[in-house]
Design a protein around this motif. Sequence first.
Motif, PDB file in Angstrom:
ATOM      1  N   UNK A 151       0.874  -1.175   0.000  1.00 62.52           N
ATOM      2  CA  UNK A 151       0.000   0.000   0.000  1.00 62.52           C
ATOM      3  C   UNK A 151       0.909   1.221   0.000  1.00 62.52           C
ATOM      4  N   UNK A 152       1.209   1.702  -1.178  1.00 62.09           N
ATOM      5  CA  UNK A 152       2.152   2.808  -1.307  1.00 62.09           C
ATOM      6  C   UNK A 152       1.399   4.121  -1.428  1.00 62.09           C
ATOM      7  N   UNK A 153       2.159   5.196  -1.239  1.00 56.38           N
ATOM      8  CA  UNK A 153       1.622   6.520  -1.530  1.00 56.38           C
ATOM      9  C   UNK A 153       1.528   6.649  -3.054  1.00 56.38           C
ATOM     10  N   UNK A 154       0.306   6.871  -3.564  1.00 59.77           N
ATOM     11  CA  UNK A 154       0.111   6.912  -5.022  1.00 59.77           C
ATOM     12  C   UNK A 154      -0.661   8.157  -5.417  1.00 59.77           C
ATOM     13  N   UNK A 155      -0.629   8.452  -6.721  1.00 62.11           N
ATOM     14  CA  UNK A 155      -1.388   9.616  -7.199  1.00 62.11           C
ATOM     15  C   UNK A 155      -2.447   9.220  -8.225  1.00 62.11           C
ATOM     16  N   UNK A 156      -2.872   7.955  -8.216  1.00 65.44           N
ATOM     17  CA  UNK A 156      -3.828   7.520  -9.245  1.00 65.44           C
ATOM     18  C   UNK A 156      -5.224   8.068  -8.944  1.00 65.44           C
ATOM     19  N   UNK A 157      -5.442   8.390  -7.675  1.00 69.26           N
ATOM     20  CA  UNK A 157      -6.722   8.924  -7.221  1.00 69.26           C
ATOM     21  C   UNK A 157      -6.424  10.193  -6.428  1.00 69.26           C
ATOM     22  N   UNK A 158      -7.303  11.174  -6.560  1.00 69.91           N
ATOM     23  CA  UNK A 158      -7.211  12.341  -5.689  1.00 69.91           C
ATOM     24  C   UNK A 158      -8.484  12.374  -4.877  1.00 69.91           C
ATOM     25  N   UNK A 159      -8.346  12.553  -3.568  1.00 77.40           N
ATOM     26  CA  UNK A 159      -9.562  12.692  -2.769  1.00 77.40           C
ATOM     27  C   UNK A 159      -9.385  13.827  -1.772  1.00 77.40           C
ATOM     28  N   UNK A 182      -1.004  13.683 -14.250  1.00 79.33           N
ATOM     29  CA  UNK A 182       0.439  13.846 -14.071  1.00 79.33           C
ATOM     30  C   UNK A 182       1.259  12.619 -14.453  1.00 79.33           C
ATOM     31  N   UNK A 183       0.620  11.547 -14.877  1.00 80.84           N
ATOM     32  CA  UNK A 183       1.358  10.293 -15.064  1.00 80.84           C
ATOM     33  C   UNK A 183       1.244   9.485 -13.787  1.00 80.84           C
ATOM     34  N   UNK A 184       1.355   8.176 -13.906  1.00 73.24           N
ATOM     35  CA  UNK A 184       1.176   7.317 -12.736  1.00 73.24           C
ATOM     36  C   UNK A 184       2.423   7.325 -11.856  1.00 73.24           C
TER      37      UNK A 184
END
Length: 566
Positions: A112-120, A542-544
């Motif tokens: 469970x990494x810090x990702x930018x695929x979703x913004x909430x 921004x790209x995955x």
Amino acid sequence: SFQELEKILTQLDGRGYKAYKDLQGQYQWRDFTLSIDYVQGDPFASPSRIRVTVPGEKGGFPTELYDTPHKRRAVIDFLSRVVAKNIYRIYDHVGGSGKSGLLSIGHCGQEILERNYIVIDQNRVEARLEVGLPAAGRKILGREAKEIFLEAIPKIVEASLFFKAISKEGLFRQVNLVEDQYFLRQEMERYKLVAFVANGSILPRESGVSQKPMARGAVAFQSPKEYEIELHLPNYGYIKGMGIPEGVTLIVGGGFHGKSTLLQALELGIYDHIEGDGREYLVARENAVKIKAENGRRVEKVNISPFINNLPMGQDTVRFSTENASGSTSQAANIMEALEIGTDLLLIDEDTSATNFMIRDGRMQQLVQKEKEPITPFIDRVRSFYEEKGISTILVIGGSGDYFEVADHVIMMDEYRPKEVTLKAKEIIKGLQNPRKIEETSCLQESPPRTLLKATFPMEKRGIKIKPRGIHYITYNKTEIDLRDLEQLVDFNQTNSICFILQYIMEKPVKDQTALPEVVEKVYKDIMTKGLDEVSPFRGHPGNMALPRRYEIAGALNRFRNLKIK
Ligand code: ADP
Ligand code: MG
């Protein structure tokens, strides 16, 4: 609006691929906005990047779900997986040339990494997707494009980005799980432990190429009584397991008894794991570093003098450079680079170490005098790392009892079960005379700072392209950066982020007076305060990206064959 989109797609049908560029823009649907940020130039190029955005109040996710950074990370990771599942369930892949018909969100593995695929946040829930705009040869397939945009995507959004539509229990469980793992890592420091492995953990993986848990025949982990501690987690409650204390710990045992498997699990204990992984309650200090020998790597002005001195031809080992490091010099450089970024814990496996770096026994000492041997083996330094720098080591070693003398703890793996054997090992030392002499008693000196020079990134006429190739390689124009030995890099999108970060470092003109770790720290701070998107070169989608650690960023720089250090 979507009628508009439908009209454009009808008009585009049958035209040349470049005409797809007309799609760029925003389209309003009942409950969400579709943003087509980047349109690929041909069906074989990297896919187009789009975003779907639901207004916060419509999405309806309670803010308590993401009111801390680690809870937010849990939610983002969870929703990314929900989107991926719904794409798979709902979307019937349309065909065509090249990447035609591809529809995806960034990949999520066991961590469970810090990702930018979703913004909430309060204003929106947004998913970032990639689409291969469909074509036959280079002719636009308008009907297939409609299927993606007008049929599949609205259904996927409906099923994924609304609180009422998703599995609340699943989401809460993941948030709770991350909270517990976060807590567990904090407890480590309080209890002066470097790692914790809960009883019942499943360590072995399915295969050398799959990080999923071994499906059948895995022996669940059970702590020896001597190391067993009970902790109280905020959500799980009381949990028992093996606490590995600070200091020097050996993992011994016969071949195939599970030593390396334990160490590999600890290596990835720096990350949180998803439910069902088997390593949910197995954690290590988050700055733990796996150290290997890495023959052939480049080394640029690294102080390896604690381990290597008096090289032939009077080569400098305080600022040691080579284009082609040996096993022992590479292992020394890897340790010193880890120190430079900061680490509490070194993880070393005999399987991937240079023998002459690890040991030099009494008989060899008599045959080859100290003056003729440039290497001070790790055995004579491991204690000063702990006593002077507070850096612990966990070492897998099945082949040398010399290490008994420098160990605080000795754990034996016996048919995949750990046993406490420290006292036994210490008795053996007393009983048998060892002709081995300690070779080094001097303290560790501070290493001189390594200043990153601008010349690392020379201007080139055609500009500079930095691209990932799988998890393990980065190409910088024609130069390749080999990351295969950064074993704690687990996600392709971490590598993608490292590419963006290198570009970011390159473009924010490096002043020729900043030390390499400070350069990394500065980017890291920008990411922590402004988010991963900050270091992306792209606007809109921004790209995955998935967050790498400081160590892996520095690791890429240190392996870059063009790196220039003052
Ligand atoms: P060592 O390093 O002691 O030689 P390994 O860790 O490489 O041993 O393990 C040898 C084999 O045993 C591997 O194929 C691994 O998947 C398997 N193995 C390790 N731990 C377990 C376990 N707890 N249950 C079942 N199989 C295991
Ligand atoms: Mg092994």
